[in-house]
Write a protein that holds these residues in place. Structure first.
Motif, PDB file in Angstrom:
ATOM      1  N   GLY A 562       0.829  -1.191   0.000  1.00 31.55           N
ATOM      2  CA  GLY A 562       0.000   0.000   0.000  1.00 31.55           C
ATOM      3  C   GLY A 562       0.867   1.245   0.000  1.00 31.55           C
ATOM      4  O   GLY A 562       1.520   1.558   0.979  1.00 31.55           O
ATOM      5  N   GLN A 563       0.874   1.964  -1.119  1.00 34.30           N
ATOM      6  CA  GLN A 563       1.707   3.149  -1.236  1.00 34.30           C
ATOM      7  C   GLN A 563       0.954   4.389  -0.757  1.00 34.30           C
ATOM      8  O   GLN A 563      -0.267   4.405  -0.678  1.00 34.30           O
ATOM      9  N   LEU A 564       1.718   5.425  -0.483  1.00 32.18           N
ATOM     10  CA  LEU A 564       1.150   6.675  -0.002  1.00 32.18           C
ATOM     11  C   LEU A 564       0.284   7.317  -1.085  1.00 32.18           C
ATOM     12  O   LEU A 564       0.682   7.368  -2.255  1.00 32.18           O
ATOM     13  N   LEU A 565      -0.898   7.791  -0.714  1.00 33.98           N
ATOM     14  CA  LEU A 565      -1.818   8.442  -1.639  1.00 33.98           C
ATOM     15  C   LEU A 565      -1.964   9.917  -1.273  1.00 33.98           C
ATOM     16  O   LEU A 565      -1.684  10.325  -0.142  1.00 33.98           O
ATOM     17  N   LEU A 566      -2.403  10.700  -2.234  1.00 33.32           N
ATOM     18  CA  LEU A 566      -2.641  12.118  -1.996  1.00 33.32           C
ATOM     19  C   LEU A 566      -3.779  12.299  -0.990  1.00 33.32           C
ATOM     20  O   LEU A 566      -4.819  11.661  -1.101  1.00 33.32           O
ATOM     21  N   GLU A 567      -3.542  13.142  -0.005  1.00 39.37           N
ATOM     22  CA  GLU A 567      -4.585  13.464   0.968  1.00 39.37           C
ATOM     23  C   GLU A 567      -4.969  14.927   0.774  1.00 39.37           C
ATOM     24  O   GLU A 567      -4.206  15.835   1.131  1.00 39.37           O
ATOM     25  N   GLU A 568      -6.162  15.174   0.208  1.00 37.42           N
ATOM     26  CA  GLU A 568      -6.556  16.540  -0.142  1.00 37.42           C
ATOM     27  C   GLU A 568      -6.974  17.360   1.071  1.00 37.42           C
ATOM     28  O   GLU A 568      -6.614  18.531   1.206  1.00 37.42           O
ATOM     29  N   GLN A 582      -1.105   8.082  11.787  1.00 32.10           N
ATOM     30  CA  GLN A 582      -0.970   7.020  10.793  1.00 32.10           C
ATOM     31  C   GLN A 582      -0.292   7.548   9.530  1.00 32.10           C
ATOM     32  O   GLN A 582       0.533   6.875   8.921  1.00 32.10           O
ATOM     33  N   ARG A 583      -0.645   8.767   9.144  1.00 29.69           N
ATOM     34  CA  ARG A 583      -0.048   9.370   7.954  1.00 29.69           C
ATOM     35  C   ARG A 583       1.463   9.529   8.130  1.00 29.69           C
ATOM     36  O   ARG A 583       2.242   9.320   7.192  1.00 29.69           O
ATOM     37  N   SER A 584       1.881   9.895   9.312  1.00 23.77           N
ATOM     38  CA  SER A 584       3.313  10.041   9.575  1.00 23.77           C
ATOM     39  C   SER A 584       4.032   8.706   9.418  1.00 23.77           C
ATOM     40  O   SER A 584       5.124   8.628   8.834  1.00 23.77           O
ATOM     41  N   MET A 585       3.417   7.635   9.934  1.00 20.49           N
ATOM     42  CA  MET A 585       4.018   6.302   9.798  1.00 20.49           C
ATOM     43  C   MET A 585       4.051   5.871   8.340  1.00 20.49           C
ATOM     44  O   MET A 585       5.032   5.298   7.869  1.00 20.49           O
ATOM     45  N   ASP A 586       2.957   6.141   7.615  1.00 20.77           N
ATOM     46  CA  ASP A 586       2.910   5.772   6.197  1.00 20.77           C
ATOM     47  C   ASP A 586       3.978   6.519   5.401  1.00 20.77           C
ATOM     48  O   ASP A 586       4.577   5.968   4.470  1.00 20.77           O
ATOM     49  N   THR A 587       4.203   7.785   5.768  1.00 20.42           N
ATOM     50  CA  THR A 587       5.232   8.569   5.086  1.00 20.42           C
ATOM     51  C   THR A 587       6.613   7.968   5.330  1.00 20.42           C
ATOM     52  O   THR A 587       7.444   7.866   4.421  1.00 20.42           O
ATOM     53  N   ARG A 591       9.179   6.302   2.599  1.00 20.34           N
ATOM     54  CA  ARG A 591      10.590   6.702   2.506  1.00 20.34           C
ATOM     55  C   ARG A 591      11.505   5.472   2.518  1.00 20.34           C
ATOM     56  O   ARG A 591      12.481   5.410   1.765  1.00 20.34           O
ATOM     57  N   VAL A 592      11.187   4.501   3.366  1.00 20.42           N
ATOM     58  CA  VAL A 592      11.973   3.270   3.409  1.00 20.42           C
ATOM     59  C   VAL A 592      11.883   2.540   2.075  1.00 20.42           C
ATOM     60  O   VAL A 592      12.877   2.039   1.539  1.00 20.42           O
ATOM     61  N   ARG A 593      10.676   2.486   1.528  1.00 25.19           N
ATOM     62  CA  ARG A 593      10.466   1.812   0.244  1.00 25.19           C
ATOM     63  C   ARG A 593      11.306   2.462  -0.859  1.00 25.19           C
ATOM     64  O   ARG A 593      11.964   1.784  -1.648  1.00 25.19           O
ATOM     65  N   LEU A 594      11.274   3.794  -0.915  1.00 24.18           N
ATOM     66  CA  LEU A 594      12.043   4.503  -1.929  1.00 24.18           C
ATOM     67  C   LEU A 594      13.540   4.327  -1.710  1.00 24.18           C
ATOM     68  O   LEU A 594      14.309   4.222  -2.668  1.00 24.18           O
ATOM     69  N   ALA A 595      13.962   4.299  -0.448  1.00 19.48           N
ATOM     70  CA  ALA A 595      15.385   4.088  -0.152  1.00 19.48           C
ATOM     71  C   ALA A 595      15.822   2.694  -0.596  1.00 19.48           C
ATOM     72  O   ALA A 595      16.923   2.520  -1.134  1.00 19.48           O
ATOM     73  N   ASN A 596      14.973   1.697  -0.380  1.00 26.20           N
ATOM     74  CA  ASN A 596      15.288   0.339  -0.827  1.00 26.20           C
ATOM     75  C   ASN A 596      15.473   0.305  -2.337  1.00 26.20           C
ATOM     76  O   ASN A 596      16.416  -0.303  -2.862  1.00 26.20           O
ATOM     77  N   TYR A 597      14.548   0.958  -3.045  1.00 26.48           N
ATOM     78  CA  TYR A 597      14.664   0.967  -4.500  1.00 26.48           C
ATOM     79  C   TYR A 597      15.926   1.709  -4.935  1.00 26.48           C
ATOM     80  O   TYR A 597      16.634   1.272  -5.850  1.00 26.48           O
ATOM     81  N   GLY A 598      16.218   2.837  -4.282  1.00 28.01           N
ATOM     82  CA  GLY A 598      17.421   3.585  -4.623  1.00 28.01           C
ATOM     83  C   GLY A 598      18.680   2.763  -4.441  1.00 28.01           C
ATOM     84  O   GLY A 598      19.602   2.822  -5.263  1.00 28.01           O
TER      85      GLY A 598
END
Length: 738
Positions: A562-568, A582-587, A591-598
């Motif tokens: 489940g990736q982060l979605l836009l919260e309007e 929860q939003r802070s944890m999801d963020t 970040r961890v996911r993007l770091a893994n990919y990087g």
């Protein structure tokens, strides 16, 4: 070998030996590729612990023992990658000043130092380590080639690798050529060297010839060697030369001369030829509940059609990926116990069977069957429980519905019951009647994947792994330089000491979403410590750490988390406070996911990874800038109906937003997820792995249960009879169903 390992464990437990006995013991363990045990025995020998007499104090013996302990420490996979190479260098400097000019030409010491840094580069991806390794090898490569020119041939190899990434390529390639020509002109003939050096003398000569592109001569060299080297010696040689030919040719096995060389190097092991050239292939199945499970099934279906599944050596799973990954592994285990060789059609039928089994199991509504009443949930929280659901009940339901039907039997299904010997295991080729995936897979056409189920330890914040042979906190994911929290020791299963784990409990731990499930607990294993485990996605939701730790250099990553979605409009009040946390944890998790990919992308750019396929559910979807109210921009963006993978963007967005739950999924939801995974895997494989032709065969499209849905989600027709209805159903599926 069992006799040696038993003697080693007795020595480590306190049984005294003479120096000669202990010295012979660690050498035998090293020769048998029992690196960790050999290291621990040698460590005690050097410290003088457990010896009846004293170790010889002469300088030569001290130096030799120090060199070997450093080498074994660097190679010991039971130690953290961030620790073992640094510790190995520390050990080496106890007897040697590595910067002392007097060491110039010391092939043994500087060659070991170069090897340590080469392995550290391979594990951690720092180009500086590659340059340092090259420098140590160059210093060790004096005029004296010794019996096997170990530092000289490795110095040439380092120059090739550094040239490939653009580090002074002209000079480095010239130097590599000169070193190889020196080896061929001055290396002693194999018949003049000691028996212990004969194979590496031959391997060095063959590698030098391959590096110069003189493959027929290299073929004659290895064909003339009549004694069979140890399997690990043969594998080391094959993999290094395979790396060299990959630097020279994109599809080396398509070149008859190169194919002929590997056939001579590995006679009677045609499958090992492909293994050496392709590399070690790992597949990671991410977390994301049953949404991820069904998506992964579509990916598996496409990999079966491409005949890629036979090459998978490590299967690393998280949460929803663990639930479906264990099903696939059990089905493959049953098939590999049958003597008939597997064809591509067998893998297709195997995945087809897993799909039907999984559909039936999910239809029983796992979460609904273990979910207590609202009153009971409130009572659980009031009584101190940390989750609404009990992981122990979930583990029993998982075993009953998902795993026991695939491996029938009585009683609980324990992880230590899972290891097996494939029906077609060849002891003569492997050099052992016992089968070990890590040592023997490279000789096989149909690999036996090492199953890794990933969880996270609440007590330490470290990764925790379950495999069919051991469990505990991975030494590979701990970086001591930035982490002062003690690591919980991992160990092989010991049922008599109650150190064991049921498969259902291991999967439940991997899927214990914090707050939804209470942590799964392990008591009594560690003094004054009650281990609590939660979802593996808290630490690594893609499962890639385990692939890198087990030295995979071809990575296939199926990411359906489940990736982060836009919260309007963030919600106000108490509800908004909970969502804000929860939003802070999801963020943080994003970040961890993007770091893994990087990290993976960087490894691929530097050559650490031979190939990388990374696919995720939102790949190719539009992410337009949100304009300011007073923006003067007037351009219009043209948008296609299909994402680059060929999936309709409206369907892909709806599927990416589906709930990550363990409840019953409708046929439309499950079929659409599988179809999406299948289609996206087809596109990503063609984009990322098509050049690695040894890895796959031309696919034959099969009829799958989701074939009708595949047409629906890729259709470019203006409309279809079910499109609006399906989109409405899938969008509604984003809501958790109570």
């Amino acid at each position: 070998m069992p006799e040696l390992t038993d003697r080693a464990r007795a020595f480590l437990a306190g049984t005294a030996l003479t120096f000669d006995q202990a010295n012979t013991l660690w050498k035998g363990l090293k020769k048998g590729d029992e690196i960790s045990l050999a290291r621990r025995v040698l460590e005690r020998v050097r410290d003088g612990r457990g010896l009846v007499d004293k170790a010889p104090a002469d300088r030569t013996t001290r130096h030799r023992l120090c060199q070997q302990e450093a080498l074994l420490t660097s190679k010991d996979l039971e130690l953290s990658a961030a620790l073992r190479h640094d510790r190995a260098l520390e050990i080496l400097t106890e007897e040697f000043d590595l910067e002392d000019p007097a060491l110039e030409g010391d092939a043994e010491t500087l060659g070991i130092a170069g090897g340590i840094l080469k392995r550290r580069w391979n594990d951690l991806g720092q180009i500086g380590d590659l340059r340092k390794a090259a420098r140590f090898y160059e210093r060790g490569a004096g005029t004296d080639l010794g019996e096997d020119a170990y530092p000289h041939i490795n110095a040439a190899f380092m120059d090739d690798l550094l040239a490939q990434i653009g580090d002074d390529p002209i000079v480095r390639r010239q130097r590599a050529t000169a070193l190889r020509e020196l080896i061929l002109s001055e290396l002693p003939p194999v018949e003049t060297v000691s028996a212990g050096s004969a194979w590496f003398n031959t391997a060095t000569r063959a590698e030098a010839l391959c590096g110069l592109g003189r493959y027929p001569e290299a073929t004659r060299v290895v064909a003339s060697f009549k004694d069979k080297p140890a399997p690990w010696e043969l594998e080391t040689t094959a993999r290094q030369i395979a790396t060299i030919v990959h630097l020279q040719r994109q599809n080396p096995l398509a070149v008859p001369e190169i194919r002929g060389f590997f056939d001579a190097l590995l006679p009677g092991a045609a499958d090992a030829v492909r293994s050496a050239v392709v590399g070690k292939v790992g597949l990671a199945l991410s977390g994301g509940g049953f949404r991820a499970s069904f998506y992964h099934l579509g990916v598996l279906a496409r990999l079966a059609e491409l005949n890629v599944l036979r090459h998978i050596e490590v299967l690393s799973c998280v949460s929803g990926g663990s639930i479906v990954g264990a099903c696939y592994w059990l089905a493959l285990r049953t098939r590999l116990l049958k003597p008939r060789p597997l064809r591509r059609e067998d893998y297709v039928e195997l995945v087809r069977g897993v799909i039907q089994h999984f559909l039936d199991a999910v239809a029983t509504n796992l979460r609904g069957s273990v979910q207590p009443s609202t009153t009971r949930v409130v009572w659980r929280f009031l009584s101190g429980e940390k989750g609404a659901l009990d992981p122990e009940e979930t583990s029993r339901a998982l075993e009953e519905r998902f795993y026991r039907p695939l491996l029938p039997g009585n009683g609980r299904l324990f992880m230590q019951d899972l290891p097996f010997t494939p029906a077609d295991h060849n002891p003569a080729l492997a050099g052992s009647t016992d089968f070990h995936p890590g040592r023997h897979n490279w000789l096989r056409a149909d690999k036996v994947p090492v199953l890794v189920l990933n969880a996270t330890t609440v007590n330490t914040g470290h990764a925790w792994q379950f495999t069919p042979t051991w469990m505990g906190e991975s030494p590979w994911a701990v970086h001591e330089a930035a982490d002062s929290i003690p690591r919980l020791e991992w160990s092989w299963y010991e049922p008599r000491a109650r150190w064991q784990m049921e498969l259902g409990r291991a999967v439940a731990a991997s899927a214990c979403v914090p707050g939804v499930f209470a942590p799964l607990e392990i008591e009594g294993a560690y003094k004054d410590l009650r281990v609590q485990l939660v979802d593996g996605g808290v630490h690594d939701n893609q499962g890639t750490v385990s692939l890198l730790a087990l030295n995979c250099n071809v990575l296939l990553v199926s990411d359906a988390c489940g990736q982060l979605l836009l919260e309007e409009r963030p919600a106000p009040g108490l509800k908004g406070l909970a969502l804000y946390v929860q939003r802070s944890m999801d963020t943080l998790m994003e970040r961890v996911r993007l770091a893994n990919y990087g990290d993976l992308a960087a490894r691929q750019r530097t050559g650490l990874l031979r190939a990388l396929m990374f696919l995720h559910m939102k790949a190719g979807l539009d992410a337009d800038p949100i304009r300011l109210k007073f923006s003067q921009e007037s351009y219009e963006l043209h948008r296609e109906k299909l994402s680059p993978s060929g999936v309709r963007k409206d369907f892909q967005e709806a599927l990416a937003g589906l709930r990550t739950d363990l409840d019953a999924f409708t046929p439309d939801e499950s079929h659409a997820l599988m179809a999406c995974g299948y289609r996206m895997a087809s596109w990503a494989f063609q984009r990322d792995l098509a050049p690695l032709t040894e890895l796959w065969d031309e696919p034959v499209a099969e009829g799958w249960p989701f074939s009708a849905m595949l047409w629906e989600i890729t259709s470019t027709a203006a409309t279809t009879p079910r499109r609006d209805e399906l989109l409405a159903v899938l969008r509604e599926g984003s809501k958790v169903r109570l």
